[in-house]
Design a protein around this motif. Structure first.
Motif, short mmCIF file in Angstrom:
data_model
loop_
_atom_site.label_atom_id
_atom_site.label_comp_id
_atom_site.label_asym_id
_atom_site.label_seq_id
_atom_site.Cartn_x
_atom_site.Cartn_y
_atom_site.Cartn_z
N VAL A 86 8.13 7.82 2.51
CA VAL A 86 7.44 7.16 1.56
C VAL A 86 7.60 5.80 1.87
CG1 VAL A 86 7.38 6.46 -0.97
CG2 VAL A 86 8.13 8.83 -0.41
N SER A 87 6.30 5.02 1.85
CA SER A 87 6.32 3.60 1.87
C SER A 87 5.38 2.94 1.01
CB SER A 87 6.03 3.24 3.60
OG SER A 87 4.60 3.77 3.72
N GLN A 121 0.84 -0.99 0.14
CA GLN A 121 0.04 0.14 0.15
C GLN A 121 0.80 1.34 0.02
OE1 GLN A 121 -2.63 0.30 3.30
NE2 GLN A 121 -3.60 2.15 2.75
N ARG A 122 0.69 2.19 -1.08
CA ARG A 122 1.34 3.37 -1.05
C ARG A 122 1.08 4.28 0.03
NH1 ARG A 122 -0.21 2.18 -6.25
NH2 ARG A 122 1.57 1.85 -7.82
N GLN A 123 1.90 4.83 0.67
CA GLN A 123 1.66 5.73 1.71
C GLN A 123 2.70 6.86 1.83
OE1 GLN A 123 1.47 3.52 5.52
NE2 GLN A 123 0.18 5.46 6.58
N LEU A 124 2.11 8.04 1.91
CA LEU A 124 3.16 9.08 2.49
C LEU A 124 2.80 9.53 3.88
CD1 LEU A 124 2.29 11.05 -1.14
CD2 LEU A 124 4.50 9.50 -0.22
N VAL A 125 3.80 9.97 4.53
CA VAL A 125 3.72 10.32 5.95
C VAL A 125 4.38 11.77 6.15
CG1 VAL A 125 3.70 9.91 8.29
CG2 VAL A 125 2.96 8.23 6.81
N GLU A 126 3.63 12.82 6.57
CA GLU A 126 4.21 13.99 6.62
C GLU A 126 4.67 14.44 8.09
OE1 GLU A 126 1.11 15.09 3.72
OE2 GLU A 126 1.26 14.00 5.44
N SER A 127 5.86 15.32 8.13
CA SER A 127 5.99 15.48 9.81
C SER A 127 7.02 16.89 9.47
CB SER A 127 6.88 14.33 10.33
OG SER A 127 8.11 14.32 9.79
N GLY A 128 7.09 17.39 10.56
CA GLY A 128 8.00 18.53 10.72
C GLY A 128 7.41 19.89 10.77
N GLY A 129 6.08 19.87 10.86
CA GLY A 129 5.01 21.34 10.80
C GLY A 129 5.19 21.75 12.29
N GLY A 130 4.82 22.85 12.37
CA GLY A 130 4.76 23.34 13.67
C GLY A 130 4.55 25.10 13.73
N LEU A 131 4.78 25.86 14.70
CA LEU A 131 4.67 27.09 14.86
C LEU A 131 5.97 27.74 14.70
CD1 LEU A 131 2.99 29.79 15.57
CD2 LEU A 131 3.39 29.12 17.91
N VAL A 132 6.37 28.79 13.90
CA VAL A 132 7.35 29.42 13.74
C VAL A 132 7.38 31.02 13.70
CG1 VAL A 132 7.47 29.12 11.45
CG2 VAL A 132 9.81 29.49 12.62
N GLN A 133 8.15 31.80 13.93
CA GLN A 133 8.13 33.34 13.81
C GLN A 133 8.43 33.60 12.38
OE1 GLN A 133 10.45 34.97 16.90
NE2 GLN A 133 8.85 34.78 18.55
#
Length: 126
Positions: free
Chosen positions: A24-25, A1-13
Motif C-alpha cells: 500500500v502506498s 496517490q493511493r496505490q495498491l501493488v500485488e505480488s506473489g502469484g504464480g503456478l503451483v500444484q
C-alpha cells in the motif's frame, strides 16, 4: 496517490501454497477495509478475504475458509493472503482492493470500491 501493488502469484500444484502481498502506498490503512478479490475467466469478480482495520474484523468466503489467511504488517503497510491447500478452482487473477470505512468490503458491489491493484495471476495445475 493511493496505490495498491500485488505480488506473489504464480503456478503451483494442487495442494500447494502461495502467499500474495499487497503493498500500500499513498495512504495508511487506519480505518480502511482492505482485501482480496479474484476473477476467473468467464466469471464475475468475487470477494475472497477482507480485513477491517478499525476493529480487526475479517471475512472469508466459503470457498476459502480454513485454507486462506489474511494478515497485515503495519510497519510495511502491506497486506498478505496466505493460501494453503490450493485447488484448481482457485485459479484466477487475484486483486487487492481497499476503501475508507467500507464495512462489508468483500460482499459489496465491486463498482463501489474506489481503489484496486493491477492483479496477479494464480494458476493451480499439475
Amino acid at each position: 496517490q493511493r496505490q495498491l501493488v500485488e505480488s506473489g502469484g504464480g503456478l503451483v500444484q494442487p495442494g500447494g501454497s502461495l502467499r500474495l502481498s499487497c503493498a500500500v502506498s499513498g495512504f495508511t490503512l487506519d480505518y480502511y477495509s482492505i482485501g482480496w478479490f479474484r476473477q476467473a475467466p468467464g466469471k464475475e469478480r468475487e470477494g475472497v478475504s477482507c480485513l477491517r482495520t478499525s476493529d480487526g474484523g475479517t471475512y472469508y468466503s466459503d470457498h476459502v475458509k480454513g485454507r486462506f489467511t489474511i494478515s497485515r504488517d503495519n510497519a510495511k503497510n502491506t497486506v498478505y493472503l496466505q493460501m494453503n491447500s490450493l485447488k484448481p478452482e482457485d485459479t484466477a487473477v487475484y486483486y487487492c482492493a481497499a476503501g475508507f470505512r467500507l464495512y462489508s468490503l468483500c460482499t459489496m458491489e465491486t463498482g463501489r470500491i474506489p481503489t484496486w491493484g493491477q492483479g496477479t495471476q494464480v494458476t493451480v495445475s499439475s
